[in-house]
Scaffold this motif. Structure first.
Motif, mmCIF file in Angstrom:
data_model
loop_
_atom_site.group_PDB
_atom_site.id
_atom_site.type_symbol
_atom_site.label_atom_id
_atom_site.label_comp_id
_atom_site.label_asym_id
_atom_site.label_seq_id
_atom_site.Cartn_x
_atom_site.Cartn_y
_atom_site.Cartn_z
ATOM 1 N N LYS A 56 0.835 -1.212 0.000
ATOM 2 C CA LYS A 56 0.000 0.000 0.000
ATOM 3 C C LYS A 56 0.865 1.255 0.000
ATOM 4 N N LYS A 57 0.341 2.289 -0.581
ATOM 5 C CA LYS A 57 1.038 3.589 -0.563
ATOM 6 C C LYS A 57 0.656 4.328 0.726
ATOM 7 N N GLY A 88 6.738 4.259 -0.978
ATOM 8 C CA GLY A 88 5.820 5.398 -0.868
ATOM 9 C C GLY A 88 5.211 5.590 0.505
ATOM 10 N N SER A 316 -0.055 -4.550 4.307
ATOM 11 C CA SER A 316 -0.693 -4.597 2.987
ATOM 12 C C SER A 316 -1.417 -5.916 2.749
#
Ligand code: RAM
Length: 361
Positions: A56-57, A88, A316
């Motif tokens: 995930k960002k 990220g 994530s």
């Protein structure tokens, strides 16, 4: 130091991957955080890993070291924080200025309030941090222990720097070789509660039971609390109390540097062997002036790097912490979760006069 990209399995263990999983599942009900819940829930309501999930960002990772003024922990955490940029995310370090058992509790509570995605903790005590860490997991904040483990049901993963057994036994082997397997030795450890040092010391004691060490005696385990001054004074105290002392094993970067500093400017230089775990940059001058022949460590930057990727993989939904799950830790390659949620970075490196200048950390 080599890069290890093969999959690995944990070595030491009892039985907690399942508990960790259960806690995760518990954490999936009745909370305010609902990130990606649907894709991590199997039919039976159990968390299931989705190895194909993208990282995930915008993940928020918090590193909570044993203490913030420990140079070793700083290298690990800085590397982990830097690593978050690769996917990220963002990272930060918060923590106490001493490594006492309960000094981390208030920090965990704040991190929960701040809704971090993952807390990475080098635990000062296996149990003192457990209740707040369980609260975090219930709220779907992932918990990754690194460097020093908690009780196994208080985290989802433990990133171990190297196999605990090898770390412990090899320190005895190394000092014994320098002492011709004879004489009194002492251990200068970190705090009395430190899970990592205590695990290694158990393996040291076990190693010393072997017949080849019959002429060696462990006279004392002293604690410098990962405090430079206290470690220095404890070294002085050991040498005074045990005039026949031939060697000191210090399985902590703070302890070994303080012990070497004391010995290097005393009449014990060249007579008392120092071994253990240290950073090349702190130990370089003591190797060069002949106080220390060799010591060991792993690459702390890689520990932070692996920790960050493991936390991101958990947050994530790529992994849940169960044995056998795999994930890719960036440029370090693929890792596999071993027994009890343990992931091992790789074997330690031995540093001596010949190779120390190849390392800068
Ligand atoms: C100290 C800390 C840390 C340990 C290293 C080797 O910096 O006690 O937990 O892993 O030494």
């Amino acid at each position: 130091m080599h890069l290890h990209s093969r999959t690995r399995r944990g070595s030491l263990a009892a039985s907690a991957a399942v508990c960790a999983l259960a806690v995760t599942v518990g954490g999936c009900s009745g909370t305010t955080k609902d990130s990606a819940r649907s894709d991590t829930q199997g039919a039976a309501g159990k968390a299931t890993a989705n190895p194909d999930a993208e990282l995930k960002k915008g993940l928020k990772l918090a590193f909570l070291p044993k203490q913030i003024n420990n140079p070793y922990e700083k290298i690990v955490d800085d590397a982990g924080i830097e690593t978050t940029k690769e996917f990220g995310g963002t990272g930060k370090e918060v923590g106490p200025s001493d490594a006492s058992a309960s000094s981390q509790v208030s920090y965990i509570n704040s991190l929960i309030q701040q809704r971090q995605d993952a807390i990475l903790i080098a635990a000062n005590d296996p149990n003192a941090v457990c209740t707040p860490l369980k609260t975090a997991m219930k709220q779907d904040i992932k918990v990754v222990a690194y460097d020093s483990d908690t009780a196994k049901d208080c985290r989802q993963l433990f990133i171990n720097q190297a196999g605990s057994e090898e770390i412990g036994r090899s320190q005895v082997r190394h000092i014994a070789e320098q002492l011709d397997h004879k004489g009194e030795i002492a251990i200068l450890s970190a705090t009395q509660n430190a899970t990592n040092q205590n695990t290694w010391i158990e393996f040291m004691k076990d190693e010393l039971k072997k017949p080849k060490y019959k002429d060696m005696t462990l006279v004392k385990v002293a604690y410098g609390d990962d405090d430079d001054q206290k470690s220095f004074q404890e070294t002085q105290g050991l040498l005074k109390a045990y005039p026949k002392l031939k060697g000191i094993i210090s399985p902590t970067t703070v302890g070994i540097a303080a012990a070497a500093r004391y010995i290097s400017s005393s009449s014990y230089k060249g007579k008392v062997v120092i071994g253990g775990l240290g950073t090349p940059n702190q130990m370089r001058k003591y190797v060069k002036d002949g106080t220390v022949e060799q010591f060991s460590l792993w690459d702390p930057k890689k520990l932070g790097y692996l920790g960050a990727y493991a936390a991101a993989a958990l947050a994530s939904g790529q992994i849940t912490g169960a044995e056998g799950e795999k994930f890719t830790a960036g440029k370090l390659g693929e890792y596999e979760i071993g027994k009890d949620g343990e992931i091992i970075l790789g074997p330690p490196t031995v540093f001596d006069r010949k190779n120390i200048d190849e390392f800068d950390f």
